[in-house]
Motif scaffolding. Structure first.
Motif, mmCIF file in Angstrom:
data_model
loop_
_atom_site.group_PDB
_atom_site.id
_atom_site.type_symbol
_atom_site.label_atom_id
_atom_site.label_comp_id
_atom_site.label_asym_id
_atom_site.label_seq_id
_atom_site.Cartn_x
_atom_site.Cartn_y
_atom_site.Cartn_z
ATOM 1 N N ALA A 170 -43.934 57.533 19.505
ATOM 2 C CA ALA A 170 -42.667 56.840 19.250
ATOM 3 C C ALA A 170 -42.704 55.417 19.774
ATOM 4 O O ALA A 170 -42.217 54.483 19.119
ATOM 5 C CB ALA A 170 -41.515 57.614 19.886
ATOM 6 N N SER A 174 -42.513 51.757 17.813
ATOM 7 C CA SER A 174 -41.298 51.018 18.132
ATOM 8 C C SER A 174 -41.561 49.515 18.143
ATOM 9 O O SER A 174 -42.655 49.055 18.486
ATOM 10 C CB SER A 174 -40.769 51.464 19.498
ATOM 11 O OG SER A 174 -39.705 50.654 19.920
ATOM 12 N N SER A 303 -46.537 60.573 9.199
ATOM 13 C CA SER A 303 -45.741 59.350 9.110
ATOM 14 C C SER A 303 -45.341 59.053 7.670
ATOM 15 O O SER A 303 -44.192 58.695 7.388
ATOM 16 C CB SER A 303 -46.531 58.167 9.696
ATOM 17 O OG SER A 303 -46.839 58.384 11.063
ATOM 18 N N CYS A 306 -42.654 61.592 6.515
ATOM 19 C CA CYS A 306 -41.335 61.269 7.092
ATOM 20 C C CYS A 306 -40.713 60.057 6.399
ATOM 21 O O CYS A 306 -39.512 60.055 6.096
ATOM 22 C CB CYS A 306 -41.468 61.014 8.592
ATOM 23 S SG CYS A 306 -41.844 62.468 9.582
ATOM 24 N N SER A 314 -38.824 54.609 10.652
ATOM 25 C CA SER A 314 -38.220 54.693 11.977
ATOM 26 C C SER A 314 -39.281 54.984 13.023
ATOM 27 O O SER A 314 -40.308 55.631 12.731
ATOM 28 C CB SER A 314 -37.151 55.790 12.004
ATOM 29 O OG SER A 314 -36.689 56.017 13.314
ATOM 30 N N SER A 316 -38.887 57.009 15.342
ATOM 31 C CA SER A 316 -38.843 58.447 15.624
ATOM 32 C C SER A 316 -39.896 59.204 14.841
ATOM 33 O O SER A 316 -40.301 60.301 15.244
ATOM 34 C CB SER A 316 -37.452 59.003 15.320
ATOM 35 O OG SER A 316 -37.148 58.845 13.945
ATOM 36 N N HIS A 317 -40.355 58.645 13.713
ATOM 37 C CA HIS A 317 -41.419 59.291 12.954
ATOM 38 C C HIS A 317 -42.700 59.370 13.785
ATOM 39 O O HIS A 317 -43.495 60.293 13.613
ATOM 40 C CB HIS A 317 -41.703 58.524 11.661
ATOM 41 C CG HIS A 317 -40.509 58.445 10.760
ATOM 42 N ND1 HIS A 317 -40.452 57.559 9.692
ATOM 43 C CD2 HIS A 317 -39.326 59.113 10.758
ATOM 44 C CE1 HIS A 317 -39.282 57.702 9.081
ATOM 45 N NE2 HIS A 317 -38.594 58.640 9.708
ATOM 46 N N ALA A 319 -42.876 60.031 16.898
ATOM 47 C CA ALA A 319 -42.789 61.185 17.792
ATOM 48 C C ALA A 319 -43.285 62.447 17.088
ATOM 49 O O ALA A 319 -44.074 63.221 17.645
ATOM 50 C CB ALA A 319 -41.353 61.366 18.282
#
Length: 452
Positions: A170, A174, A303, A306, A314, A316-317, A319
């Motif tokens: 994550a 980011s 990834s 998602c 995002s 969060s993908h 993670a």
């Protein structure tokens, strides 16, 4: 139990510590010489690899000289840690007139580690602190399990690795928070620069309406989702990473196996015909290749899935991608690497907390952590050697020319730790005479030491 730890041992340094040499000064000089030679050999390999990786930037004499000075600082750091521990042990014995549970190894280790870490470059101190914390936590866990304080968790290392990679994945995806430089470079090497947060936005601006029209698996299987930063199809993008990662894993395993075998080949060159097939042909090469191949390919594929299903991009993908990619450890179990990843994740979260003002910044926290954890490891090497990680014990043996194995652990039996478990057949050969004044000062004397 606390009353046991408060017992004082009125033995001399020679009787417990440097059993091969009665003189404190001579034994410390001996450890200094052996540690210096071993440190030169250890860091020669490390800095040779560093020079090979940075050969393009080493374009003038000044940079080469700086690299050599850094090499000498690292050598002196490790030498001081080994030599200082022996010297501090003797100093505590002479100052206090006895040996106690803290002065067996922990307090001497604190002083030696403090002197050593202040010699090393600040840029390397965090790396060293995390390394010794990793090894020390593994030793502490083994002791806790043996004593019944905790129960082992099935697939605990895999769960820990998945959790750590979820956080690191994550942060890598980011735009605001990034993992530590070392882990960021590792992730970039395996999963590619396109999945990194800032680069992902710069290379492929996301068309949100187009993303909404491609929320389906077909976008992944048949081509490229508009949300993805890569130019080719998602399947090809992921499969290429998996294949290249598998090749990298196999080659890396071979190279590591070859480097480990170099000392044996130097001593016995005639072993090369027999060792070479074992080095090049091993199931561990394929297992490491499968692990890295799965990690690289699944991270990218998850990834892409998602991005396609959610119609957006995002962090969060990362993670989900990191957690699923970490499942490759089933093929190639590596508990130490999982623990190291977890500690690096904790370090990253602490740094984020300090930057956000949530966690207070503690001056000298890195140095303090290194001193405490190294002192604990040195204490374990004396009192609980049977719980020590074999690779770290081998390092201590190499630095001291095997003299740390001649520490008389049988005399620590009053502390009830079974310190001599792995040394039942060892007893110091006190051939050299101790001065009569020393025998008078320490009434127990060498002749009265109980044999195991």
């Amino acid at each position: 139990m606390p009353s046991v730890y408060s017992k004082l041992l009125h033995y001399s340094c020679y009787e417990i510590g440097h059993t091969w040499e009665p003189s404190c000064r001579s034994s410390s000089l001996y450890i200094f010489a052996s540690a210096f030679i071993a440190s030169c050999q250890i860091y020669a390999v490390v800095y040779a690899v560093t020079a090979a990786l940075q050969y393009k930037s080493l374009n003038n004499k000044k940079k080469i000289l700086r690299l050599f000075i850094n090499y000498l600082r690292s050598v002196l750091f490790l030498t001081t840690n080994a030599f200082g521990h022996n010297a501090a042990f003797c100093a505590f014995r002479h100052l206090l007139g006895h040996i106690s549970y803290p002065t067996v190894s922990f307090l001497p280790g604190i002083l030696a580690s403090l002197a050593a870490i202040l010699i090393e470059r600040p840029s390397r101190r965090s790396l060293l602190a995390i390394y010794v914390t990793n090894v020390a936590s593994e030793c502490a866990y083994n002791i806790a399990v043996e004593s019944g304080m905790v129960r082992p968790v099935r697939h605990g290392s895999l769960i820990m690795f998945c959790a750590a990679l979820a956080v690191l994945g994550a942060s890598y995806r980011s735009n605001q928070y990034q993992p530590p430089p070392l882990l960021a470079s590792i992730l970039r090497f395996f999963v590619g620069n396109r999945e990194k947060g800032n680069n992902r936005v710069a290379q492929a601006p996301v068309d949100e309406p187009a993303c909404d029209r491609h929320r389906s698996w077909s976008a992944v299987l048949s081509g490229r989702s508009p949300c993805c930063p890569h130019p080719d199809s998602c399947v090809r993008y992921s499969a290429t990473a998996g294949a290249v990662g598998a090749v990298k894993g196999v080659l890396a395993s071979m190279v590591l196996r070859l480097l480990v075998s170099v000392p044996a080949l130097i001593r016995r060159p005639d072993f090369l015909p027999r060792l070479l097939p074992r080095i090049l042909v091993s199931s561990s090469h394929l297992r490491l290749g499968a692990f890295i191949g799965w990690f690289c390919g699944s991270f990218r594929l998850v990834s892409c899935v998602c991005r396609s299903l959610r119609g957006s991009d995002s962090a969060s993908h990362g993670a989900a991608a990191g957690a699923i990619a970490a499942l490759g450890m089933v093929v190639y179990p590596a508990p130490s690497f999982a623990l190291y990843s977890a500690w690096k994740t904790v370090e990253m979260l602490c740094s984020m907390g300090v930057s956000a003002g949530v966690v207070p910044a503690i001056p000298g926290a890195t140095e303090l952590l290194y001193c405490i954890m190294t002192a604990y490891l040195l204490h374990v090497s004396a009192v609980h050697q049977h719980y020590m990680k074999p690779s770290y014990w081998a390092l201590l043996m190499k630095l001291t020319d095997n003299r740390i194995g001649e520490f008389n652990r049988h005399l620590l039996h009053p502390y009830g730790q079974d310190s001599g478990r792995n040394f039942q057949h060892f007893w110091p050969d006190y051939k050299r005479q101790v001065p009569h004044a020393l025998l008078a000062k320490y009434p127990l004397g060498i002749a009265s030491i109980p044999r195991p």
